[in-house]
Design an enzyme around this catalytic site. Sequence first.
Site, PDB file in Angstrom:
ATOM      1  N   TYR A 434       0.815  -1.218   0.000  1.00 29.39           N
ATOM      2  CA  TYR A 434       0.000   0.000   0.000  1.00 29.39           C
ATOM      3  C   TYR A 434       0.851   1.272   0.000  1.00 29.39           C
ATOM      4  O   TYR A 434       2.067   1.202   0.061  1.00 29.39           O
ATOM      5  CB  TYR A 434      -1.067  -0.004   1.091  1.00 29.39           C
ATOM      6  CG  TYR A 434      -0.686  -0.111   2.556  1.00 29.39           C
ATOM      7  CD1 TYR A 434       0.585   0.092   3.034  1.00 29.39           C
ATOM      8  CD2 TYR A 434      -1.694  -0.404   3.494  1.00 29.39           C
ATOM      9  CE1 TYR A 434       0.858   0.019   4.400  1.00 29.39           C
ATOM     10  CE2 TYR A 434      -1.432  -0.491   4.846  1.00 29.39           C
ATOM     11  CZ  TYR A 434      -0.150  -0.270   5.286  1.00 29.39           C
ATOM     12  OH  TYR A 434       0.110  -0.348   6.618  1.00 29.39           O
ATOM     13  N   GLU A 435       0.153   2.384  -0.120  1.00 30.49           N
ATOM     14  CA  GLU A 435       0.815   3.703  -0.224  1.00 30.49           C
ATOM     15  C   GLU A 435       1.758   3.736  -1.431  1.00 30.49           C
ATOM     16  O   GLU A 435       2.847   4.307  -1.392  1.00 30.49           O
ATOM     17  CB  GLU A 435       1.565   3.985   1.084  1.00 30.49           C
ATOM     18  CG  GLU A 435       1.869   5.442   1.372  1.00 30.49           C
ATOM     19  CD  GLU A 435       0.657   6.342   1.315  1.00 30.49           C
ATOM     20  OE1 GLU A 435      -0.415   5.948   1.815  1.00 30.49           O
ATOM     21  OE2 GLU A 435       0.780   7.440   0.734  1.00 30.49           O
ATOM     22  N   GLY A 436       1.315   3.106  -2.525  1.00 32.90           N
ATOM     23  CA  GLY A 436       2.156   2.937  -3.724  1.00 32.90           C
ATOM     24  C   GLY A 436       2.991   1.681  -3.576  1.00 32.90           C
ATOM     25  O   GLY A 436       3.865   1.622  -2.716  1.00 32.90           O
TER      26      GLY A 436
END
Lengths: 564, 564
Positions: A434-436
């Site tokens: 997550y978060e890229g």
Amino acid sequence: MQYQAPVDDMMFLVKDVFKLTDRFAGIADFAEFDNDLYGAILEEAGKFATGVLQPINRSGDEEGCRLQDGVVTTPEGFKEAYQSYVEGGWQSITADPNYGGQGLPKALHVLIEEMFYSTNTSFCLYGSLTAGATQLLQAHGDEQMKEKYLPNLISGQWSGSMCLTEAHAGSDLGLLKTKATENDDGSYSLEGSKIFITGGEHDMAENIIHLVLARLPDAPEGPKGISCFIVPKFMVNDDGSIGERNAIRCGAIEHKMGIKASSTCVMNMDGAKGWLVGPPHQGLRCMFTMMNLERLSIGIQGIGLGEMSFQQATNYANERLQGRATDGEAPAPLKKHGDVQRMLNTMESFNKAGRALAVWLGSYLDIAFHSEDGDAVKKADIMSAWLTPIAKAYFTDAGYETCTIGQQVFGGHGYVREWGMEQHVRDCRIAQIYEGTNGIQALDLIGRKLIANKGEFLNVFLSEIKADLNRIDSSDHKHQVEELLTDLEELSQKIINESSNNPEIGQLVACDYLHYTALITYAYLWLKMESAANGTLDEKSSFFFKRVLARVLGLKASIESELS
Amino acid sequence: MQYQAPVDDMMFLVKDVFKLTDRFAGIADFAEFDNDLYGAILEEAGKFATGVLQPINRSGDEEGCRLQDGVVTTPEGFKEAYQSYVEGGWQSITADPNYGGQGLPKALHVLIEEMFYSTNTSFCLYGSLTAGATQLLQAHGDEQMKEKYLPNLISGQWSGSMCLTEAHAGSDLGLLKTKATENDDGSYSLEGSKIFITGGEHDMAENIIHLVLARLPDAPEGPKGISCFIVPKFMVNDDGSIGERNAIRCGAIEHKMGIKASSTCVMNMDGAKGWLVGPPHQGLRCMFTMMNLERLSIGIQGIGLGEMSFQQATNYANERLQGRATDGEAPAPLKKHGDVQRMLNTMESFNKAGRALAVWLGSYLDIAFHSEDGDAVKKADIMSAWLTPIAKAYFTDAGYETCTIGQQVFGGHGYVREWGMEQHVRDCRIAQIYEGTNGIQALDLIGRKLIANKGEFLNVFLSEIKADLNRIDSSDHKHQVEELLTDLEELSQKIINESSNNPEIGQLVACDYLHYTALITYAYLWLKMESAANGTLDEKSSFFFKRVLARVLGLKASIESELS
């Protein structure tokens, strides 16, 4: 086993390695802070981590979140812990004092975040998303919005969520479909469904302030047609009191591999009322504001869990008797076996260098945000842009490896839930996604940060390190770092050159390039720590240089194999 | 997504790469087998895997095993699937025809095992342990025992368990405390408690035959005082019928990270009746008999799960549209992004080479067991001893990496349980730990197999490969393999030399040495496959040589850094 807050190791970075008070000399916002204060805050954070967060970590994993009739119940003890967290001021460490924040440096906050992630990653995520929402509003909200929402977000009395992902739009947010249409009163009405929304619904805060990406009716297709809206769970009346329930509701929660005490929600908006934040169609740009900070925070999840796993593995290796040591002791503690030493040393190599990079990067974010020296700000912006994808991806890749090694030290006991070692692996795994995703981080580094500016950011990075190397005495390790910097410069130049004829090249070598750059950065940081430690870190530093850094050879060869 | 049994790829190994029928020419036991038969069996195994095992894999993970009043209930559908498994003859593939087995080669069986592990790892473990018990009894039981137990174990009507580990004796079995005292009738009475007993109790077979390690009253301390006993769950009457319940009972089952449908039991013996297998105090030696086969089987768990993860990731990468490809397509399928190609190619690199090594090693086990040519048997014994720790540890280390990559391809969808990608990671993780941790495998390779015999086994390994290289046309890859073999020989010799002065050296570099040797072995196997494929595998082989094999540089440097 009780977590031991590594305050001494942390203060070594603050005082001796990065000399934060010197580094921040001239920054008016930090003028009143000193090492005593930093040390005292870290001590308190350690107590909070050990006393409040760790006791509900495993029970939180076992119990998980539950959804009934649109209401998400967090595991037992979470609500009370969150109350203590708010009362202790832990949400407001770096926030703007004009809205009730403490205005402390990010370079300190990364260490607090590490302790909290070590002891309860699921718990931390609620606050991390709140911080993201806070930063976005601070940068792009109008004054009325700030006054209405910021004080309660900064205190943590209200929490925040970031509603970006949709079922068909993950890494590629340009595909999102949620619609926003303007109402007569200047507000907007939102229709659509978001998935994977961390903290989208829960029972710990009295209100949840969602920041939602959506399209206006006249929006261009793709990423340039996305706008950002603030959509509170409960409306906030003009006097600040809680008003009616908004039409944004949790339709389901995900059943996940880990971070089970963090609610991951499907959020449905059925005419939910929202207000535009920033200009129309500039939603993705607004998101970029908070991205560096959020990505660093998620990276630290990897360091925190790696450190917890290391502490437990070290403890177990001291106590568990098994097999014959080469000195004849039998049964000998695991730590006397060379292969177990390799495992523990590898874990520590990653954790300590990662923590140093977190503080280093944190200090650039502080300078970028607080300094009044234009040149310093410009350089700090570049350094933050360069180091952020490295930190996010490598902290978490190394963190996953570290947690896996820690589990391995426990043998079969590492695979059963009782000891908690497998939870670290499961909890850490998401941080690579997550978060890229870490693939996206690698593409960001090699595409936007290296190739797009033709090596300008890399040059700033190299100059910063080279300037600092002048302050470090000559040594084998220093010589190695210097050679690696030259290698990195040459290899990067080859990639930049190749990219003009071969647009695929960045994609093909992105991950290897990120790992290569990260390891060279870690080598510099190990050298810097070794140099500040007056001999006490020589052995650990040598292990890194001998055994871990060797990986750069394979990474370099792998990258070169794709260059013509 | 339905599993696609890779029968063509497997038959390519059987027919074109290893030419099993030629390889086994002269082995009377295999005289009647041909490629048509092998192909037909693999087709049937694929159908069983897809039709029976895969449908209960995820439900088995969700439901897990339950223990109530000493009775373990397996998840819904497992009992019926086990019945089909027994009826299909899948337990008896390689077993002795004198007791009802089919006497087929292990080199074929490894491929069947792969398919079954791909589709339901938890299920496979019951049969894997039964096979271990079967082999041990076959080698060390007296004729009466064999007649009493083997036919039902071989058919699978009864299952087996291996009761080795105790709470304080894991990697170091010499510490175990379970006691056996002789009864008047020549049987023994066992007292003690075992942990981590796979299939120790379950509801799928009518009897469970435990093989238990314990100490006789006069036993010397440590590993040389351990004896092996057969302890049936239900006594077996002389007419073969099931008799009274024995005093060996399941006291608890473990709650684990994965393989949740496999029962992992605490087994308590309170005067359980057993019979000595093999001579007194020779229990560990008896265990060694089955070790190569069991370790290979557990290794294949890594390949099987890696293959399943690869198939799903490939499918997802074909269908999921996200981002812009370098040719301008947007949204483009994930597979058009270079970084995703890297991920899929890496997975395939490991899976295909691992499968080839499984067949190669399997063929040596077959020769060792079935050939009447003394020299061939001797060589095959050495090759099996050398390759087994490599296969077990590297298949599972690479398998864990592969499953983790497969999960990464799915992004956030890989982290939620719905898609099954995270289950592969959890199920695979145990294979690095049990059946001798991968650290133990590395110590076995470098200690017993390299240093203790001063390179004799390594020389046999190198000669086997070199002899085969003579049959392969010259190429860049061939040249690379030749150079790597020279490097391996030189580096190994340095380690052997160093070990006489520095007994720690083996421990310090064991894991790196195993990975280094494994990658060189994979390079040879990729070359061999490429050469047999007439150009159709060139691209995949090149990926391995360029991008994955590069890791040997780091491993070599890491090992060399510990040499004086």
